[in-house]
Design an enzyme around this catalytic site. Structure first.
Site, PDB file in Angstrom:
ATOM      1  N   ASP A 160      -2.629  -4.718 -17.826  1.00 47.88           N
ATOM      2  CA  ASP A 160      -1.714  -3.585 -17.965  1.00 47.88           C
ATOM      3  C   ASP A 160      -1.820  -2.934 -19.344  1.00 47.88           C
ATOM      4  O   ASP A 160      -0.819  -2.580 -19.973  1.00 47.88           O
ATOM      5  CB  ASP A 160      -0.267  -4.035 -17.673  1.00 47.88           C
ATOM      6  CG  ASP A 160      -0.136  -4.569 -16.253  1.00 47.88           C
ATOM      7  OD1 ASP A 160      -0.804  -4.029 -15.357  1.00 47.88           O
ATOM      8  OD2 ASP A 160       0.600  -5.540 -16.046  1.00 47.88           O
ATOM      9  N   HIS A 217       1.689   0.763 -13.052  1.00 47.59           N
ATOM     10  CA  HIS A 217       2.472  -0.440 -13.343  1.00 47.59           C
ATOM     11  C   HIS A 217       3.953  -0.065 -13.367  1.00 47.59           C
ATOM     12  O   HIS A 217       4.322   0.954 -13.959  1.00 47.59           O
ATOM     13  CB  HIS A 217       2.050  -1.033 -14.694  1.00 47.59           C
ATOM     14  CG  HIS A 217       2.760  -2.306 -14.994  1.00 47.59           C
ATOM     15  ND1 HIS A 217       2.486  -3.489 -14.339  1.00 47.59           N
ATOM     16  CD2 HIS A 217       3.782  -2.574 -15.858  1.00 47.59           C
ATOM     17  CE1 HIS A 217       3.288  -4.430 -14.799  1.00 47.59           C
ATOM     18  NE2 HIS A 217       4.087  -3.910 -15.715  1.00 47.59           N
ATOM     19  N   GLU A 236       6.821   6.209  -8.964  1.00 44.20           N
ATOM     20  CA  GLU A 236       5.410   5.795  -8.907  1.00 44.20           C
ATOM     21  C   GLU A 236       4.654   6.715  -7.959  1.00 44.20           C
ATOM     22  O   GLU A 236       3.549   7.194  -8.259  1.00 44.20           O
ATOM     23  CB  GLU A 236       5.277   4.351  -8.402  1.00 44.20           C
ATOM     24  CG  GLU A 236       5.823   3.305  -9.338  1.00 44.20           C
ATOM     25  CD  GLU A 236       5.542   1.893  -8.824  1.00 44.20           C
ATOM     26  OE1 GLU A 236       4.460   1.647  -8.271  1.00 44.20           O
ATOM     27  OE2 GLU A 236       6.424   1.031  -8.956  1.00 44.20           O
ATOM     28  N   ASN A 272      -4.653   2.592 -13.145  1.00 42.66           N
ATOM     29  CA  ASN A 272      -3.724   1.612 -12.586  1.00 42.66           C
ATOM     30  C   ASN A 272      -2.308   2.157 -12.697  1.00 42.66           C
ATOM     31  O   ASN A 272      -2.010   2.965 -13.577  1.00 42.66           O
ATOM     32  CB  ASN A 272      -3.816   0.289 -13.371  1.00 42.66           C
ATOM     33  CG  ASN A 272      -2.896  -0.776 -12.799  1.00 42.66           C
ATOM     34  OD1 ASN A 272      -2.798  -0.955 -11.573  1.00 42.66           O
ATOM     35  ND2 ASN A 272      -2.202  -1.500 -13.664  1.00 42.66           N
ATOM     36  N   ARG A 279      -5.403  -8.199  -9.361  1.00 46.18           N
ATOM     37  CA  ARG A 279      -6.474  -8.925 -10.037  1.00 46.18           C
ATOM     38  C   ARG A 279      -6.827  -8.238 -11.353  1.00 46.18           C
ATOM     39  O   ARG A 279      -6.797  -7.014 -11.442  1.00 46.18           O
ATOM     40  CB  ARG A 279      -7.730  -8.955  -9.157  1.00 46.18           C
ATOM     41  CG  ARG A 279      -7.604  -9.768  -7.892  1.00 46.18           C
ATOM     42  CD  ARG A 279      -8.899  -9.696  -7.105  1.00 46.18           C
ATOM     43  NE  ARG A 279     -10.041 -10.156  -7.883  1.00 46.18           N
ATOM     44  CZ  ARG A 279     -10.379 -11.427  -8.042  1.00 46.18           C
ATOM     45  NH1 ARG A 279      -9.672 -12.377  -7.477  1.00 46.18           N
ATOM     46  NH2 ARG A 279     -11.423 -11.757  -8.779  1.00 46.18           N
ATOM     47  N   ASP A 309      -8.431  -1.167 -18.993  1.00 50.40           N
ATOM     48  CA  ASP A 309      -9.420  -1.870 -19.807  1.00 50.40           C
ATOM     49  C   ASP A 309      -9.377  -3.351 -19.431  1.00 50.40           C
ATOM     50  O   ASP A 309      -8.781  -3.715 -18.411  1.00 50.40           O
ATOM     51  CB  ASP A 309      -9.205  -1.600 -21.302  1.00 50.40           C
ATOM     52  CG  ASP A 309      -7.883  -2.147 -21.816  1.00 50.40           C
ATOM     53  OD1 ASP A 309      -7.267  -2.994 -21.130  1.00 50.40           O
ATOM     54  OD2 ASP A 309      -7.466  -1.728 -22.920  1.00 50.40           O
ATOM     55  N   ASN A 340       1.787   3.053  -2.595  1.00 50.72           N
ATOM     56  CA  ASN A 340       1.176   4.011  -3.532  1.00 50.72           C
ATOM     57  C   ASN A 340      -0.066   4.638  -2.929  1.00 50.72           C
ATOM     58  O   ASN A 340      -0.303   5.846  -3.071  1.00 50.72           O
ATOM     59  CB  ASN A 340       0.856   3.327  -4.865  1.00 50.72           C
ATOM     60  CG  ASN A 340       2.057   3.296  -5.782  1.00 50.72           C
ATOM     61  OD1 ASN A 340       2.462   4.312  -6.323  1.00 50.72           O
ATOM     62  ND2 ASN A 340       2.668   2.114  -5.918  1.00 50.72           N
ATOM     63  N   GLY A 394       0.780  -1.237   0.000  1.00 52.66           N
ATOM     64  CA  GLY A 394       0.000   0.000   0.000  1.00 52.66           C
ATOM     65  C   GLY A 394       0.806   1.278   0.000  1.00 52.66           C
ATOM     66  O   GLY A 394       0.294   2.332   0.393  1.00 52.66           O
TER      67      GLY A 394
HETATM   68  C1  GRF Z   1       3.793  -1.208  -7.296  1.00 49.53           C
HETATM   69  O1  GRF Z   1       5.077  -1.445  -7.795  1.00 49.53           O
HETATM   70  C2  GRF Z   1       2.794  -1.014  -8.411  1.00 49.53           C
HETATM   71  O2  GRF Z   1       3.343  -0.400  -9.526  1.00 49.53           O
HETATM   72  C3  GRF Z   1       2.412  -2.440  -8.735  1.00 49.53           C
HETATM   73  O3  GRF Z   1       2.370  -3.094  -7.495  1.00 49.53           O
HETATM   74  C4  GRF Z   1       3.220  -2.435  -6.575  1.00 49.53           C
HETATM   75  C5  GRF Z   1       2.384  -2.053  -5.404  1.00 49.53           C
HETATM   76  O4  GRF Z   1       3.145  -1.488  -4.372  1.00 49.53           O
HETATM   77  N1  GRF Z   1       1.166  -2.453  -9.478  1.00 49.53           N
HETATM   78  P1  GRF Z   1       2.397  -0.786  -3.154  1.00 49.53           P
HETATM   79  O5  GRF Z   1       1.419  -1.820  -2.581  1.00 49.53           O
HETATM   80  O6  GRF Z   1       1.692   0.420  -3.678  1.00 49.53           O
HETATM   81  O7  GRF Z   1       3.483  -0.444  -2.172  1.00 49.53           O
END
Ligand code: GRF
Length: 210
Positions: free
Chosen positions: A144, A108, A173, A106, A90, A140, A14, A12
């Site tokens: 990714d 990535h 990110e 999303n 998912r 979509d 992000n 978590g």
């Molecule tokens: C991140 O690297 C994100 O890009 C990917 O999964 C990871 C999640 O990290 N989709 P966090 O749970 O946000 O720390």
């Protein structure tokens, strides 16, 4: 005020970066719910510590359609109008995507369309690319995939391990997800096929976002 639904499966970080920018006012939105498909996701505890609504809907053993219906119901109940996948492991069903047209984002950890799927940073390192990075895109039905909002590149260094490269990407990110949210919330863009076109010049080095 835009109401965010943040979907996670794990750490978590992000989500926490977004929550910091919501708390400081840099993102003009409120977090309506943090939802995880795994009860043990550390991000759920982080949400509770911040006093945010944190919900677990376990996905184990459920059909994708059944599970997604439950999640969509929860998001609707909470008045969510923008969904952020932040390490939510998912694929979403067509019905989920139809429920929030062009309102699901999303992040990535690669420069898509390179290295979709799991272990993107390891894929980049093993491929030998000199530039890696991250992408925020609309979601979509494919993995990714979907129109790209923002990308940022970082160098791959000779001494990099998956851990050091992942850390360098993660820092970016945390920055670009908030920037993408500001763009979507302001509505300063239109989607033309696969392309997201900004209506006004958008700075990729925002001052308000930490
Ligand atoms: C991140 O690297 C994100 O890009 C990917 O999964 C990871 C999640 O990290 N989709 P966090 O749970 O946000 O720390």
């Amino acid at each position: 005020m835009t109401r965010l639904g943040i979907l996670i499966s794990g750490r978590g970080s992000n989500f926490e970066a977004i929550a910091d920018n919501v708390a400081s006012g840099a993102i003009p939105a409120e977090i309506a719910v943090v939802l995880s498909n795994r009860a043990a996701a550390p991000g759920l505890d982080a949400a509770r510590r911040r006093g945010l609504p944190a919900v677990c809907i376990p996905s184990k053993g459920l059909d994708r359609e059944v599970y997604d219906r439950m999640v969509v119901e929860e998001l609707r109940r909470r008045g969510v109008d923008l969904v952020c996948l932040a390490g939510f492991m998912r694929l979403l069903s067509a019905a989920f995507i139809r429920a929030f047209p062009n309102r699901i984002l999303n992040i990535h950890p690669s420069l898509l369309p390179a290295f979709p799927g799991l272990d993107a940073q390891r894929q980049a390192l093993e491929h030998g690319v000199r530039l890696a990075g991250c992408t925020v895109h609309f979601v979509d039905e494919n993995l990714d995939s979907g129109p790209i909002l923002i990308q940022t590149a970082v160098p791959v260094l000779d001494a990099d391990t998956v851990e050091t490269l992942s850390a360098r990407i993660l820092e970016q990110e945390h920055r670009i997800y908030s920037e993408a949210l500001r763009i979507v919330i302001a509505g300063n863009y239109r989607i033309e096929g696969r392309r997201v076109v900004f209506k006004e010049a958008v700075s990729h080095q925002p001052s308000a976002i930490g």
